[in-house]
Structures are given as C-alpha cells and as structure tokens.
Design a protein around this motif. Sequence first.
Motif, PDB file in Angstrom:
ATOM      1  N   VAL A  69       0.727  -1.371  -0.020  1.00  0.00           N
ATOM      2  CA  VAL A  69      -0.062   0.004   0.015  1.00  0.00           C
ATOM      3  C   VAL A  69       0.756   1.315   0.057  1.00  0.00           C
ATOM      4  CG1 VAL A  69      -1.649   1.338   1.394  1.00  0.00           C
ATOM      5  CG2 VAL A  69      -1.807  -1.226   1.078  1.00  0.00           C
ATOM      6  N   GLU A  70       2.163   1.164   0.864  1.00  0.00           N
ATOM      7  CA  GLU A  70       2.760   2.279   0.931  1.00  0.00           C
ATOM      8  C   GLU A  70       3.602   2.629  -0.311  1.00  0.00           C
ATOM      9  OE1 GLU A  70       6.431   4.184   3.700  1.00  0.00           O
ATOM     10  OE2 GLU A  70       5.483   2.148   4.070  1.00  0.00           O
ATOM     11  N   ALA A  71       4.183   1.517  -1.128  1.00  0.00           N
ATOM     12  CA  ALA A  71       4.700   1.686  -2.214  1.00  0.00           C
ATOM     13  C   ALA A  71       3.951   2.305  -3.272  1.00  0.00           C
ATOM     14  CB  ALA A  71       5.287   0.415  -2.701  1.00  0.00           C
ATOM     15  N   ILE A  72       2.798   1.920  -3.279  1.00  0.00           N
ATOM     16  CA  ILE A  72       1.600   2.524  -4.293  1.00  0.00           C
ATOM     17  C   ILE A  72       1.500   3.911  -4.153  1.00  0.00           C
ATOM     18  CG2 ILE A  72      -0.380   2.363  -5.344  1.00  0.00           C
ATOM     19  CD1 ILE A  72      -0.383  -0.527  -4.865  1.00  0.00           C
ATOM     20  N   GLN A  73       1.104   4.186  -2.911  1.00  0.00           N
ATOM     21  CA  GLN A  73       0.890   5.605  -2.549  1.00  0.00           C
ATOM     22  C   GLN A  73       2.266   6.613  -2.998  1.00  0.00           C
ATOM     23  OE1 GLN A  73      -0.225   4.892   1.493  1.00  0.00           O
ATOM     24  NE2 GLN A  73      -2.246   4.945   0.931  1.00  0.00           N
ATOM     25  N   LYS A  74       3.346   6.051  -2.369  1.00  0.00           N
ATOM     26  CA  LYS A  74       4.313   7.116  -2.646  1.00  0.00           C
ATOM     27  C   LYS A  74       4.882   7.054  -4.122  1.00  0.00           C
ATOM     28  CE  LYS A  74       9.497   7.079  -1.452  1.00  0.00           C
ATOM     29  NZ  LYS A  74      10.510   6.552  -0.784  1.00  0.00           N
ATOM     30  N   GLN A  75       4.699   6.263  -4.850  1.00  0.00           N
ATOM     31  CA  GLN A  75       4.978   6.000  -6.318  1.00  0.00           C
ATOM     32  C   GLN A  75       4.120   6.947  -7.083  1.00  0.00           C
ATOM     33  OE1 GLN A  75       8.037   4.659  -7.713  1.00  0.00           O
ATOM     34  NE2 GLN A  75       7.068   5.930  -9.496  1.00  0.00           N
ATOM     35  N   ALA A  76       2.710   6.944  -6.737  1.00  0.00           N
ATOM     36  CA  ALA A  76       1.878   7.682  -7.446  1.00  0.00           C
ATOM     37  C   ALA A  76       2.206   8.961  -7.287  1.00  0.00           C
ATOM     38  CB  ALA A  76       0.317   7.549  -7.089  1.00  0.00           C
ATOM     39  N   ALA A  77       2.719   9.714  -6.294  1.00  0.00           N
ATOM     40  CA  ALA A  77       2.939  10.849  -5.908  1.00  0.00           C
ATOM     41  C   ALA A  77       4.369  11.216  -6.482  1.00  0.00           C
ATOM     42  CB  ALA A  77       2.966  11.265  -4.231  1.00  0.00           C
ATOM     43  N   SER A 330       5.493  -1.498 -11.119  1.00  0.00           N
ATOM     44  CA  SER A 330       6.735  -1.761 -10.671  1.00  0.00           C
ATOM     45  C   SER A 330       6.986  -1.628  -9.326  1.00  0.00           C
ATOM     46  CB  SER A 330       7.759  -1.058 -11.416  1.00  0.00           C
ATOM     47  OG  SER A 330       7.587  -1.142 -12.893  1.00  0.00           O
ATOM     48  N   ALA A 331       6.367  -0.475  -8.684  1.00  0.00           N
ATOM     49  CA  ALA A 331       6.499  -0.452  -7.367  1.00  0.00           C
ATOM     50  C   ALA A 331       5.800  -1.297  -6.414  1.00  0.00           C
ATOM     51  CB  ALA A 331       6.141   1.049  -6.765  1.00  0.00           C
TER      52      ALA A 331
END
Length: 443
Positions: A69-77, A330-331
């Motif tokens: 969850v954290e990886a997706i949120q960070k990558q989207a930003a 990928s994230a």
Amino acid sequence: MALDRSNPVPNDLSAFWMPFTANRQFKKTPRMFVSADRMHYKTADGREVLDGTAGLWCCNAGHNRPKIVEAIQKQAAELDYAPAFQMGHPKAFELANRLRDMAPEPFEHVFFTNSGSEAVDTALKIAIAYQRAIGQGTRTRLIGRERGYHGVGFGGISVGGIVNNRKFFGTLLNGVDHLPHTHLPAKNAFTRGQPEHGAELADELERIVALHGPETIAAVIVEPIAGSTGVLMPPKGYLERLREITRKHGILLIFDEVITGFGRIGTPFAADFFDVMPDMITCAKGLTNGVIPMGAVLATKEIHDAFMQGPEHMIELFHGYTYSGNPIASAAGLATLETYKEEGLFERAAEISSYWEDAVHSLSDCPHVIDIRNMGLIAGIELEPIAGEPTKRAFSCFLDAYEHDVLIRTTGDIIALSPPLIIEKAHIDTLFGTLRDVLKRVN
C-alpha cells in the motif's frame, strides 16, 4: 454515480458487463465486497468472508499489506507514468533484476506486460519470432493442451483447450494443435501430489510432431499445474518427458505459471518445484499480489540474445504495451517481492501444505465428491454433476459458501481452492468445516 456511504452499493448495476459472470443472476442478488484485510473480505452488509481463493489466484500475500500500500501511494505521488518505448524509469529495471534473481538460473531477461493473457500472447509471439531470428522461419505452429487455460487473448484461447472459452469466437489462430489433457480419474482419483499414471500422455507430442513435421513447430505451451480447468496435476515424469521431446526437436517449451508462480506450491515457480526448465515462463497475478495489473515473460539468455543483432539503433522486437513496466505496477511488484521474502511466505506455504492436504482430503467422504487432488496450497474438489444441469451443483456450493462467509471458486463442477499464503491452521479448519457443511446441504 455517487455512493450512499451508509449503503455502499450502487443503485444501478446495469452498465457494468461483468467478466466470466452470470450477469443476470448476479444483478438480481449482488455479492459486493467493499474492503479487505489479510485473510478476509468485508461485504456491503458488514460480514467478513474468509478468502479461500486469494482473490482470483492472485493475492498470495493476503490483502491490505502495508508495504505494498505504501509503495503504491508513494510512487503515485513521485512518478505516475513514464513511457516504456525508448524511455525508462528505475523501478522497472530494478523489478526485472529482482525477478531474474528469484527465477531459476536459465532465466536472465524479463519482458513486462499488463496481465497473464498478455504475457501468454507475448511469449507465443517471441517464440515464433525467435525461430525466425535463428533461421527457422518455417516454425510457426503452436501446440497447446486440451483443458488448458492461457488467458483470453486470441493467442491464448487458440492454444487453450477449455471449450466454452473457444467455441464462441470463430476459427481463432491457424496452425495450432493440442496435446491430450492429463486428467485420468479412473486411475488417479484422490491423489495427493503428483499422480502415478499418465506420463505416457506426453508421448502424444511425438505423434503431433510426426503429423506436422518438427520444422513447422515453434513452441509448446502448458501449465505445469492446470488451474482454471479444475486443478489438474502433472503425472510423475510427464513434464520431464515434454522437455525431452521438445529439446529433441528444437521446439521451445513455455510454462504458463500465471497461477503457479510466486509460492503457490512452496517455491518461486513450478519450474523450481518440478526441476524442469522450460525456455520461457509467463507470470502475473502474484507478481503484484493482484493489487495492480502486471504480467511478465521470463526468457533465457539464448532467446533474448537471438534478437540482439543488426544495427544498435534499430528496434529488436516490434512488440510491447503502453503500460509495460508501469511505474506504479513496478513499485507494487517490488514491495510484493519484498513482502514474500521478509515474511518467508514461500517457505511457509511449503510448511503448512501437509496440514492443508489432510484437510482437503478429509472431505473425501462428503456427498457428491468424486475426486480430490492437491499440491502445495492449491486443491480441486470434483463433484458429481447433476444430470442434465452441468455446473449447477458446484455453483450452488459457491453461493451457499458465500452465505456462510467463505469465498470459494468453481469451474465446471469442480471447487478450486488457492488461499493466500498467510493462511493459518485455524483458517484451514474454518474453510473445510464450512465446506463439509455446504456439501451436506447442497443437493
């Protein structure tokens, strides 16, 4: 249409044409999930439903995993999209490296897709193009297997062998033939692990080679364990014999590991488990824990390098997708692989598989059960069909189990189970205790 948060079910279900679904039945009595955490879904009416299928064979690490969850949120930003044609971004290369390191030794290169269906079509195209690249341009024929499932692209359903997936869509690809399936219930019923009988079915490939000529055949594609058709295990010696015959005749062997990849049977890939190395592996689903669409083809150095010829400014393979190696996917993939490793989920699946196996086979005395088969954290429970109403008995079990807070999957008259690898013994007890009651109730 906005949702009423006190009742998170849309008041109009007509627009969405649902895939592989009895749409009219569903829309009369919808089954809606609104959230999920680890081993459970939550329904629109507030019930917790035990996930016996890892979503759709894909949520191998369970649901709502913090690192993913954290990886997706960070990558989207940070970087939402980057073109994959003539450009790149770091995480796609990092994920490819991680997959190479996880895969068996022969596999050194990764081609990213968006799904298992696309991974299969990609592998089939690479196989034909590879044969041409090495001067074997007459090799264009593809060999699949009866009851095989390889997604829903035209290539995948052409080499696939599930009747309803094929018969509505015309002639499909030309130049495709099929091996016989390996389901031998009269000899192998209620098998634990690999069946004793059926290795000789691989020799049918020699007949097909003799019929068409080896110089016409590019590749053979099989699932090491046939999943969507109802969980069919490879007989002892069968995959080894396929590898021997394909190598003898210069035919590529492709393993479709969209289901078996990423720990489903206790190893990174089924190729590891069976110690049979194909020339390409297709994967998806567990690659990103089902959170973001992504697939991949793993290829050997020999296949990859055959394309790396000619002027360096020229495109070597005229194939790809807008979202190949998508940054957010990928994230998610990197975080998923880290979750598997940090929690030892592949090893855990291997450790708990014997408890799972005993629980699966405890249903052998239940009404209507005519076969049970299992390997790793996967199982198929085959039911006697209702005369004149195929699939109805298993579908009734699906509905009954859902009403009693357990999610199962059915294909034909077979119950297919593939839970998240984080499953505990208490969850297994609940799953099979509920299924025993369901089988007693359903006529």
